[in-house]
Design an enzyme around this catalytic site. Structure first.
Site, PDB file in Angstrom:
ATOM      1  N   GLU A   1      10.827  -8.324  -2.639  1.00  0.00           N
ATOM      2  CA  GLU A   1      11.308  -6.976  -2.302  1.00  0.00           C
ATOM      3  C   GLU A   1      10.727  -6.630  -0.943  1.00  0.00           C
ATOM      4  OE1 GLU A   1      13.442  -5.413  -4.046  1.00  0.00           O
ATOM      5  OE2 GLU A   1      13.331  -6.317  -6.030  1.00  0.00           O
ATOM      6  N   LEU A   2      11.555  -6.677   0.113  1.00  0.00           N
ATOM      7  CA  LEU A   2      11.015  -6.662   1.480  1.00  0.00           C
ATOM      8  C   LEU A   2      11.463  -5.431   2.262  1.00  0.00           C
ATOM      9  CD1 LEU A   2      11.596 -10.480   2.110  1.00  0.00           C
ATOM     10  CD2 LEU A   2       9.660  -9.357   0.993  1.00  0.00           C
TER      11      LEU A   2
ATOM     12  N   GLU B   1      11.955  -2.633  11.805  1.00  0.00           N
ATOM     13  CA  GLU B   1      11.504  -1.574  10.899  1.00  0.00           C
ATOM     14  C   GLU B   1      10.288  -0.864  11.510  1.00  0.00           C
ATOM     15  OE1 GLU B   1       9.420  -2.870   7.320  1.00  0.00           O
ATOM     16  OE2 GLU B   1      10.604  -1.473   6.126  1.00  0.00           O
TER      17      GLU B   1
ATOM     18  N   TRP C   1       0.798  -1.222   0.000  1.00  0.00           N
ATOM     19  CA  TRP C   1       0.000   0.000   0.000  1.00  0.00           C
ATOM     20  C   TRP C   1       0.829   1.269   0.000  1.00  0.00           C
ATOM     21  CZ3 TRP C   1       1.848   2.384   4.219  1.00  0.00           C
ATOM     22  CH2 TRP C   1       2.317   1.578   5.264  1.00  0.00           C
ATOM     23  N   ASN C   2       2.148   1.157   0.231  1.00  0.00           N
ATOM     24  CA  ASN C   2       2.878   2.414   0.478  1.00  0.00           C
ATOM     25  C   ASN C   2       3.178   3.202  -0.797  1.00  0.00           C
ATOM     26  OD1 ASN C   2       4.820   0.434  -0.204  1.00  0.00           O
ATOM     27  ND2 ASN C   2       6.417   1.587   0.811  1.00  0.00           N
TER      28      ASN C   2
ATOM     29  N   PRO D   1      -3.136  -5.952  -5.870  1.00  0.00           N
ATOM     30  CA  PRO D   1      -2.722  -4.820  -5.043  1.00  0.00           C
ATOM     31  C   PRO D   1      -3.319  -4.951  -3.653  1.00  0.00           C
ATOM     32  CG  PRO D   1      -4.387  -4.140  -6.653  1.00  0.00           C
ATOM     33  CD  PRO D   1      -4.262  -5.637  -6.756  1.00  0.00           C
ATOM     34  N   ASP D   2      -2.871  -4.099  -2.736  1.00  0.00           N
ATOM     35  CA  ASP D   2      -3.490  -4.057  -1.412  1.00  0.00           C
ATOM     36  C   ASP D   2      -4.906  -3.471  -1.544  1.00  0.00           C
ATOM     37  OD1 ASP D   2      -2.393  -4.031   1.687  1.00  0.00           O
ATOM     38  OD2 ASP D   2      -4.055  -2.635   1.339  1.00  0.00           O
ATOM     39  N   SER D   3      -5.862  -3.982  -0.764  1.00  0.00           N
ATOM     40  CA  SER D   3      -7.266  -3.563  -0.929  1.00  0.00           C
ATOM     41  C   SER D   3      -7.484  -2.090  -0.579  1.00  0.00           C
ATOM     42  CB  SER D   3      -8.182  -4.412  -0.049  1.00  0.00           C
ATOM     43  OG  SER D   3      -8.006  -5.757  -0.371  1.00  0.00           O
TER      44      SER D   3
ATOM     45  N   CYS E   1      10.268   1.836   1.721  1.00  0.00           N
ATOM     46  CA  CYS E   1      11.153   0.729   2.103  1.00  0.00           C
ATOM     47  C   CYS E   1      12.610   1.152   2.210  1.00  0.00           C
ATOM     48  CB  CYS E   1      11.003  -0.409   1.110  1.00  0.00           C
ATOM     49  SG  CYS E   1      11.363   0.088  -0.580  1.00  0.00           S
TER      50      CYS E   1
ATOM     51  N   GLY F   1       6.576  -6.355  -0.208  1.00  0.00           N
ATOM     52  CA  GLY F   1       5.840  -6.219   1.049  1.00  0.00           C
ATOM     53  C   GLY F   1       6.758  -6.484   2.220  1.00  0.00           C
ATOM     54  N   SER F   2       6.166  -6.917   3.314  1.00  0.00           N
ATOM     55  CA  SER F   2       6.944  -7.087   4.545  1.00  0.00           C
ATOM     56  C   SER F   2       7.789  -8.356   4.500  1.00  0.00           C
ATOM     57  CB  SER F   2       5.985  -7.156   5.733  1.00  0.00           C
ATOM     58  OG  SER F   2       5.172  -8.302   5.602  1.00  0.00           O
TER      59      SER F   2
HETATM   60  P1  NAD Z   1       2.438  -6.936   3.625  1.00  0.00           P
HETATM   61  O1  NAD Z   1       3.470  -8.006   3.533  1.00  0.00           O
HETATM   62  O2  NAD Z   1       1.519  -6.940   4.770  1.00  0.00           O
HETATM   63  O3  NAD Z   1       1.511  -6.931   2.317  1.00  0.00           O
HETATM   64  C1  NAD Z   1       2.047  -6.826   1.004  1.00  0.00           C
HETATM   65  C2  NAD Z   1       1.081  -7.476   0.034  1.00  0.00           C
HETATM   66  O4  NAD Z   1       1.029  -8.879   0.298  1.00  0.00           O
HETATM   67  C3  NAD Z   1      -0.360  -6.976   0.154  1.00  0.00           C
HETATM   68  O5  NAD Z   1      -0.939  -6.920  -1.138  1.00  0.00           O
HETATM   69  C4  NAD Z   1      -1.019  -8.071   1.004  1.00  0.00           C
HETATM   70  O6  NAD Z   1      -2.414  -8.154   0.815  1.00  0.00           O
HETATM   71  C5  NAD Z   1      -0.308  -9.308   0.480  1.00  0.00           C
HETATM   72  N1  NAD Z   1      -0.294 -10.452   1.420  1.00  0.00           N
HETATM   73  C6  NAD Z   1      -0.458 -10.441   2.765  1.00  0.00           C
HETATM   74  N2  NAD Z   1      -0.361 -11.702   3.250  1.00  0.00           N
HETATM   75  C7  NAD Z   1      -0.110 -12.508   2.189  1.00  0.00           C
HETATM   76  C8  NAD Z   1       0.116 -13.903   2.057  1.00  0.00           C
HETATM   77  N3  NAD Z   1       0.114 -14.733   3.114  1.00  0.00           N
HETATM   78  N4  NAD Z   1       0.352 -14.407   0.822  1.00  0.00           N
HETATM   79  C9  NAD Z   1       0.409 -13.576  -0.255  1.00  0.00           C
HETATM   80  N5  NAD Z   1       0.182 -12.248  -0.190  1.00  0.00           N
HETATM   81  C10 NAD Z   1      -0.051 -11.711   1.022  1.00  0.00           C
HETATM   82  O7  NAD Z   1       3.256  -5.576   3.523  1.00  0.00           O
HETATM   83  P2  NAD Z   1       2.693  -4.100   3.624  1.00  0.00           P
HETATM   84  O8  NAD Z   1       2.487  -3.785   5.051  1.00  0.00           O
HETATM   85  O9  NAD Z   1       1.576  -3.922   2.669  1.00  0.00           O
HETATM   86  O10 NAD Z   1       3.925  -3.258   3.053  1.00  0.00           O
HETATM   87  C11 NAD Z   1       4.877  -2.648   3.850  1.00  0.00           C
HETATM   88  C12 NAD Z   1       6.156  -3.455   3.806  1.00  0.00           C
HETATM   89  O11 NAD Z   1       6.600  -3.551   2.455  1.00  0.00           O
HETATM   90  C13 NAD Z   1       7.282  -2.789   4.560  1.00  0.00           C
HETATM   91  O12 NAD Z   1       7.968  -3.764   5.290  1.00  0.00           O
HETATM   92  C14 NAD Z   1       8.170  -2.225   3.461  1.00  0.00           C
HETATM   93  O13 NAD Z   1       9.514  -2.072   3.822  1.00  0.00           O
HETATM   94  C15 NAD Z   1       7.975  -3.244   2.374  1.00  0.00           C
HETATM   95  N6  NAD Z   1       8.277  -2.678   1.060  1.00  0.00           N
HETATM   96  C16 NAD Z   1       9.382  -3.125   0.391  1.00  0.00           C
HETATM   97  C17 NAD Z   1       9.715  -2.566  -0.840  1.00  0.00           C
HETATM   98  C18 NAD Z   1      10.940  -3.004  -1.602  1.00  0.00           C
HETATM   99  O14 NAD Z   1      11.053  -2.682  -2.778  1.00  0.00           O
HETATM  100  N7  NAD Z   1      11.873  -3.720  -0.970  1.00  0.00           N
HETATM  101  C19 NAD Z   1       8.892  -1.573  -1.389  1.00  0.00           C
HETATM  102  C20 NAD Z   1       7.780  -1.163  -0.672  1.00  0.00           C
HETATM  103  C21 NAD Z   1       7.469  -1.736   0.556  1.00  0.00           C
END
Ligand code: NAD
Length: 516
Positions: free
Chosen positions: A253-254, A385, A156-157, A181-183, A287, A231-232
C-alpha cells in the site's frame, strides 16, 4: 505539553510488549513541542527471529481454534477500544502532531474493520464446495488455510489505524503477526497490541518489533510467510523484490499523487469543502489526499477565490482538543520535504495564492496550508508526492481533458470527481485510473466503505485491504479433490480406445448441457 493520560507508568507498561533484549533504546518526540516523548527498546535482527519463533508456536493452536471463538476476542477489543478512545487519541496526537479530529477518525478505522470482519469472516473463510471434475463421481472443496506468520510493516502517518487495520484481519484469518511500526509512532500501535491482549488474544500471537526500517523491516520480510507493507513507493519496491525473491506474497500500500476533478455542474460549496478536507486532512500526510485539483474553466476563478478563502480560515494548532482543524507535520524530514517542494515550485515560477511558509510560532514542524497555481512539468511537486498540506490548481476545458490530466501519473491510488449529475460523475470516475475513486467526496467514502477493497495501481502498489480480498490475502487456498467412483481409468474389461470414445461423448454432452 503532554495530556495527563500519557504517564511514564503507561510507557513502562507498554515497553515490554516489544520483543527486544533491551540493550538499545530510542526516544521519540512530542511533535507539538519537539520535547522527548517516550524511550522504548529497539529490537535487533536476532530479536526479530525470536519474535517469529514465539509467533509460530502460538499460531498453531490459534489456527486450530474455531473462527467464531477467534472473533469473540475482536468483539471484546471493539468495546475496549471505544472505552479507551480518549487515551488512544492522546497517544496518536502526541506522536504524530495531528489534529484531534483526525486522530478520532483514525481510531474509527480499526473499529469499522473489526465490525466488518466480525460479520463476514466466518462465511468468507468456510470451506466451499466446488464442482468436481465429473458430476457425481468426483467432488471438490476449496479450503482456506492461514499463511502462518504475517509481517505487518506500517508507517507513521496513521500509526494506530494502519498497524491495526492490517493486523486484525490477519489474526482473524488464523495467522500470528509480527508488527513493525515506525519508531517515531510506536506508542499507539503498542497500546493497540495491549488492548488486543486485554481482549483475550493468546499469548505470543502478536509480536511487536521496533528499529530502523532497512534493518528490522528487512528482517521481518526475511522471516514472514506474507508481508503487508504500507509506506512509500521507494521502500515498497525494495520490500516487494525481497519478498518476491523468497516467493512469499505481499501487499504493498504505497504513495499517491491523487487528482480531484470538479466538473462544470458541480455544487461549488460542496466541492470547496470537499477539497479542503481532501487536501489538508492530517496536514496532507494522508496517502489518499488530494495534491492535484482540476477545475472546469467555467468555475475556475470562482472556485479558486472560495477555496483560498476557506484555506485561510482553517484553524491550525497543537491542542489536545477538537478545536484545531489542522495539526502539525510529523517531523523534521517531513517539514524539510514540504518546504523544498514549495520553494522549488516558487523558484521555477509557480504562484503561491496562500500559505507557503513554516509556522515555528505554532510548533517546530507546522506548515501553512498552501495553494499553488502555475505548477508545470520540471517542478518537483508537479508529479512527485509532496505528502503535506500543498495543492496545485489547474483549469481544464472538456471531460476528456480532465480524465487525461488526472491519469497523467504513474501513481493510481485515489481519485475524486465532483459533479451535479451523479451518473455523469460516476461515469468519469470509472475512467480515472486509481484503486479508489470518490464521487462528491475526496477520499473518505471509498476508504470507509470497508466492504469494498482499497489499494493502488501502478506505483501506488499491489494488493488490497478491506473487502473479501483484505481477509483472503492472508490465506492460502487449498483444493481437495475426491474421487468417489473411478473415472480416470477405463473400467475393467473396457479398452482404452472405447474409454476415450465414451469420455469424449461424455465431455460433449456435459458441454452441451452446460454442466462443464
Ligand atoms: P517508508 O517507506 O519510509 O516507511 C514505512 C515503513 O517501512 C516504516 O515502518 C519503515 O521503518 C519501514 N521501512 C523502511 N525501510 C525499509 C526497508 N528497506 N525494508 C522494510 N521496511 C522498511 O514510508 P513513510 O515515510 O513511513 O510513510 C509515508 C508513505 O506511506 C507515503 O508515501 C504515503 O503515501 C504512504 N502511505 C500509503 C498508504 C496506503 O494505504 N497506500 C497509507 C499510508 C501511507
Amino acid at each position: 505539553m503532554l495530556p495527563r493520560t500519557l504517564t511514564p507508568e503507561l510507557v513502562a507498561r507498554l515497553a515490554p510488549r516489544i520483543t527486544a533484549d533491551g540493550t538499545e533504546t530510542a526516544t521519540s518526540t512530542t511533535v507539538f513541542t519537539g520535547a522527548p516523548l517516550a524511550t522504548l527498546p529497539r529490537s535487533t535482527p536476532d530479536d526479530v527471529a525470536v519474535a517469529f519463533e514465539h509467533a509460530r508456536r502460538a499460531q498453531l493452536s490459534w489456527a486450530a481454534t474455531d473462527v467464531r471463538e477467534r472473533l469473540a476476542v475482536f468483539d471484546r477489543f471493539h468495546s475496549l477500544l471505544l472505552r479507551e478512545r480518549d487515551l488512544v487519541c492522546d497517544l496518536i496526537q502526541a506522536e504524530t502532531g495531528k489534529a484531534r479530529r483526525t486522530a478520532f477518525i483514525e481510531l474509527c478505522d480499526p473499529l469499522l474493520v473489526t465490525s466488518h470482519y466480525r460479520r463476514t469472516a466466518a462465511k468468507l473463510l468456510r470451506p466451499r464446495r466446488r464442482k468436481g471434475m465429473f458430476p457425481l463421481a468426483t467432488s471438490a472443496t476449496e479450503v482456506r488455510t492461514p499463511k502462518g506468520v504475517v509481517g505487518v510493516i506500517s508507517p507513521w502517518n496513521f500509526p494506530f489505524a494502519l498497524a491495526l487495520a492490517d493486523t486484525i484481519p490477519a489474526l482473524i484469518a488464523g495467522n500470528a503477526v509480527v508488527l513493525k511500526p515506525d519508531s517515531q509512532t510506536a506508542l499507539s500501535p503498542l497500546f493497540g497490541a495491549d488492548l488486543l491482549y486485554r481482549a483475550g488474544l493468546p499469548d505470543g500471537l502478536l509480536q511487536v518489533v521496533l528499529g530502523d526500517g532497512p534493518v528490522i523491516g528487512t528482517a521481518v520480510v526475511d522471516h514472514a510467510d506474507y508481508v503487508a507493507f504500507t509506506g512509500s513507493t521507494r521502500t515498497g519496491r525494495v520490500v516487494g523484490a525481497r519478498a518476491g525473491a523468497r516467493l512469499v506474497g505481499c501487499s504493498l500500500e504505497l504513495g499517491g499523487k491523487n487528482p480531484m476533478i470538479v466538473l462544470d455542474d458541480a455544487n461549488l460549496d460542496l466541492a470547496v469543502s470537499g477539497a479542503v478536507n481532501g487536501c489538508y486532512t492530517n496536514a496532507g500526510q494522508l496517502c489518499m489526499h488530494i495534491e492535484r485539483l482540476y477545475l472546469h474553466e467555467s468555475l475556475y476563478a470562482d472556485f479558486t477565490d472560495r477555496f483560498v478563502a476557506a484555506t485561510r480560515k482553517l484553524s491550525v494548532g497543537g491542542r489536545y482538543d477538537f478545536t484545531a482543524e489542522l495539526g502539525s507535520l510529523t517531523g523534521r524530514n517531513q517539514l524539510k520535504n514540504v518546504t523544498e517542494h514549495v520553494d522549488d515550485a516558487r523558484a521555477k515560477g509557480a504562484n503561491v495564492l496562500t500559505g507557503g511558509q513554516p509556522r515555528p510560532d505554532l510548533g517546530p514542524f507546522f506548515y501553512e496550508p498552501t495553494v499553488l497555481v502555475g505548477v508545470t512539468p520540471g517542478m518537483t511537486c508537479y508529479d512527485n508526492e509532496t505528502f503535506g498540506p500543498v495543492v496545485a490548481l489547474y483549469p481544464f476545458r472538456t471531460d476528456d481533458e480532465a480524465v487525461q490530466l488526472a491519469n497523467a501519473t504513474d501513481y493510481g491510488l485515489n481519485g475524486s470527481v465532483f459533479g451535479g449529475d451523479t451518473a455523469r460523475a460516476e461515469a468519469i470516475a470509472r475512467r480515472v485510473r486509481a484503486g479508489t475513486v470518490n464521487v462528491n467526496d475526496a477520499y473518505s467514502i471509498a476508504y470507509g466503505s470497508v466492504d469494498a477493497p482499497m489499494g493502488g495501481l501502478g506505483s501506488s502498489g499491489l494488493g488490497r485491504r478491506h473487502g473479501a480480498e483484505g481477509l483472503l490475502k492472508y490465506t492460502e487456498s487449498q483444493s481437495i479433490g475426491t474421487q468417489r467412483v473411478q473415472v480416470m481409468e477405463p473400467p475393467r474389461g473396457m479398452s482404452y480406445r472405447t474409454y476415450a470414445r465414451v469420455t469424449a461423448l461424455l465431455l460433449r454432452v456435459l458441454h452441451r448441457l452446460r454442466i462443464r
